[in-house]
Structures are given as structure tokens and as C-alpha cells.
Design a protein around this motif. Structure first.
Motif, short mmCIF file in Angstrom:
data_model
loop_
_atom_site.label_atom_id
_atom_site.label_comp_id
_atom_site.label_asym_id
_atom_site.label_seq_id
_atom_site.Cartn_x
_atom_site.Cartn_y
_atom_site.Cartn_z
N SER A 4 0.84 -1.21 0.00
CA SER A 4 0.00 0.00 0.00
C SER A 4 0.87 1.26 0.00
CB SER A 4 -0.93 0.00 1.22
OG SER A 4 -0.16 -0.17 2.40
N SER A 7 2.46 1.68 -3.40
CA SER A 7 1.48 2.27 -4.31
C SER A 7 1.41 3.78 -4.12
CB SER A 7 0.11 1.63 -4.06
OG SER A 7 -0.89 2.36 -4.74
N ARG A 8 1.34 4.22 -2.87
CA ARG A 8 1.25 5.65 -2.58
C ARG A 8 2.50 6.37 -3.09
NH1 ARG A 8 3.00 8.90 0.86
NH2 ARG A 8 4.06 7.33 2.13
N SER A 13 -1.36 2.00 -8.95
CA SER A 13 -2.37 1.33 -8.11
C SER A 13 -1.87 -0.05 -7.67
CB SER A 13 -3.67 1.16 -8.88
OG SER A 13 -3.52 0.17 -9.88
N VAL A 14 -2.41 -0.53 -6.53
CA VAL A 14 -2.03 -1.85 -6.00
C VAL A 14 -2.31 -2.94 -7.03
CG1 VAL A 14 -2.56 -3.58 -4.23
CG2 VAL A 14 -2.27 -1.18 -3.56
N THR A 16 -2.32 -2.72 -10.26
CA THR A 16 -1.32 -2.67 -11.34
C THR A 16 0.03 -3.21 -10.84
OG1 THR A 16 -2.46 -0.79 -12.33
CG2 THR A 16 -0.20 -1.14 -13.01
#
Lengths: 215, 215
Positions: A4, A7-8, A13-14, A16
Motif C-alpha cells: 500500500s 502504491s502511494r 495502483s495496488v 497494477t
């Protein structure tokens, strides 16, 4: 870090990220528990490179993979690696079997490169890319003469020189490799965009009713 | 001439010609019998242009249609027509809503064009194309400075000047229009190909074990 946070940090995105992991574009994280993996700064950086290649350079993922595999192979020297990136870019052109216009265009391209003394392999895709344009212009009854090609060659060589000056072979290999690929793929887009802006400017000055200006 | 001869003359298959007729890319022939139409030199020429746009410039057919519609509209002046071609080319970029890197890149691009005094509309897609590349390089930690952009601008303007010099507004309109579009779309490809060849040459000279040479 957890997926997570990866991703940030990367803006990917998670879902992807998981897709890239499955496709082998992104190395697996270090297992921290049965169902968790930890990711590093190297993952953030790799994701940014994938994003740059896929989004900004419009490379399909299969070709992104080809470039990343070369990045990760320490046996591949800097020149061959840059070649791998260049040769992956496409368009991949198959010359028509029996087209005299094409044959003439390929001969003109090869002759020009010989005369320039450029060190370019005979299988460089950009030879066919250039020949196709020359053949198409000829078919349209608007042949591209050797003078225009020579002036393009001179301009192209001087922009390419500035691009390659940014690469210092003494810097860490991965860093340099990413830099070379980003420069090659992205700055080409920058130049194409700048050329279209220049065409619009010159067209506005020549073909509209405004009073002429100095430019 | 019959459709079979049109096919032979243009190098486009009869099935593809029929498809272009259905899609309105090619004007219908003159009816010579209940099931036959006659085609002219104008059809041969239009097919060659479609082929050049679709194959060599990699334009999707919907955009080829947009360009041809502008070619056929005598109300559209030469500058607006060239703009139509440039603006159809893409990539069509939607800037992300809330990305500070993008905002900075757009500001840098707009500021540069202001300083250069180029006559470019605020909706020119090449602005976003250029800004995207600048943003991506910054995100990769390899910002493109104003010096590099200025040197690109100078080079782009001088190649664009040579391209536009070929256009003589006193020549017949359709002829000039086709010429402008072919030049814009095709010579961009020629320059990209030439730049890649130059990069390969310079990389071979700098990053291989061969003795250095003058270039």
C-alpha cells in the motif's frame, strides 16, 4: 514498506503493481510473513521507470520487459544496452518484397549513412524507418533530396550529442542505464512536440493575414 | 478507370478501396453502369495520400478522415488546415487533476513559449505533449533544464523552417495542402529515425572499446 505504501509512493495502483509482479516486470518483495512482502526504494524507482516507459514513451509492456531485462543483465555493456532500448522502440517494419521505390529508398539511406561514416549496424530498425519515409514521399511525387537528408543528419547529430553528453560511464551502472533509456525515449517525444510547436509558429507567421514580424 | 485498375495503380487492394468508399474516405466514382463506377486520377492520388497518412504516419482512420475533410473544405485557410493536421496527430493527453509536478511542467513550458514569443494557441496539443515529457523526467529525478529546452527550441525552429519553405501558397490549394500534411507527418518520422541513427553512432564512438575517432 508494504504494497500500500509502495502504491502511494509510486503513484501506481495496488492492482497494477500486482499485475507487474505477475508479469515479472517488478522483482518480488522480500517475504515478511506468509502472505506479506516488504518492498524497497529499488521497487519505487523501478515502478517510476516502468511508468515512464509505458506511459510517456508509449512502449507496450512486452517491450518494457525487454528493456528491463537488459537493464538487469550486468553482462550487457552500455552501448549494447542503449542499442537494446533503441531497437525495441519500433516501429518494426517489414520491407515489401518487390517494390522498386522501396529499394531505391533503402539504397539512398544506406548510401547516405556510408558517406556520413556513421557507426550503425545493418539491422538498425531506424534504417527501415527512414527508408519508409523516403519511399512514401517519393510515391507521393514529393521526393526527399539528399540535401534535406544531410541537413536533417547534421541537426540530428548535434541534438543526439547533447543527449549523450548527460551520460557519464563512471556513474553507477543502473543509474546510467535508466538515464540513457529515459533520455532516448522521452527526449525524442520532447523534440517532436517542440518541432510541432515551431511549425505552428512559422505557419502562423507565413500563412495568416497578420502583419509580418521578425522571428 | 475501373476499380481493378485503380487498385493496380494505387497499390491498395479492391477490398480496402471498397472499405474506404463505405467509410467516406474516398469519394464515390462516376456511375458508368448500374453496378459499375469509373475512377479518375484524383482517386489514385487520394488513395496514395490515405496510404501515406495511415501507414507511414501511423494515423488511425478516424483521424485520417478528419484531415481529409479539412483538405476538402475550401473555407479552411492554409494555416488552419496545417493546424488541423498537427492537432489531429496526438497523442491526446489529459493532464492529471492534482499533480504538482505536472503543474510545474506546464508552467515551465508555457513560460518558455512566452519568452520565445512563438505564436501557438493555448490549446495546442503539443504543449501538453512537451509538458508530459518534462514532468516525467522530473519524476524520474532527472529534470530537464531550461537550457536544454531552449537548445531544442532553436534546433526545432530551424528544421521546421526548412520544412515550411517547401510550401508555396501560390500553388493550387489541394496540391499545397497535401504537401503540407505529408511534410508535417512524414518528415517528423524521418527526423526521429535520423536522431536514433545519430544516437547509435555517438554511443558506438563513446561507449565501446574501439579507439576514438574524429566525428
Amino acid at each position: 514498506m508494504k504494497i500500500s505504501e509502495l502504491s502511494r509512493r509510486s503513484g501506481v495502483s495496488v492492482a497494477t503493481i500486482k499485475y507487474y509482479l505477475r508479469e515479472g516486470l517488478l522483482p518480488k518483495g522480500e517475504a515478511t510473513a506468509a502472505t506479506q512482502a516488504g518492498y524497497s526504494e529499488a521497487h519505487v524507482r523501478r515502478l517510476r521507470l516502468i511508468r515512464a516507459l509505458a506511459e510517456a514513451a508509449d512502449l507496450p509492456l512486452a517491450r518494457v520487459k525487454g528493456v528491463l531485462d537488459a537493464v538487469d543483465d550486468p553482462e550487457i555493456g552500455l552501448h549494447r544496452l542503449l542499442g537494446t532500448a533503441l531497437y525495441e522502440l519500433g516501429p518494426r517494419i517489414t520491407p515489401p518484397a518487390d517494390d522498386p521505390e522501396w529499394r531505391r529508398a533503402e539504397e539512398a539511406t544506406d548510401r547516405l549513412l556510408d558517406e556520413l561514416g556513421w557507426k550503425v549496424t545493418s539491422r538498425a530498425p531506424a534504417r527501415l524507418h527512414l527508408a519508409r519515409t523516403v519511399a512514401t514521399m517519393a510515391r507521393l511525387g514529393r521526393p526527399v533530396g539528399p540535401e534535406l537528408l544531410r541537413s536533417y543528419a547534421e541537426t540530428a547529430h548535434s541534438t543526439a550529442r547533447r543527449d549523450l553528453e548527460q551520460i557519464d560511464p563512471d556513474r553507477p551502472r543502473e543509474d546510467n542505464v535508466e538515464h540513457a533509456i529515459a533520455m532516448t525515449l522521452l527526449l525524442e517525444q520532447a523534440f517532436v512536440a517542440m518541432r510541432r510547436l515551431a511549425q505552428e509558429d512559422l505557419s502562423a507567421r507565413r500563412f495568416t493575414a497578420d502583419p509580418p514580424e521578425e522571428c
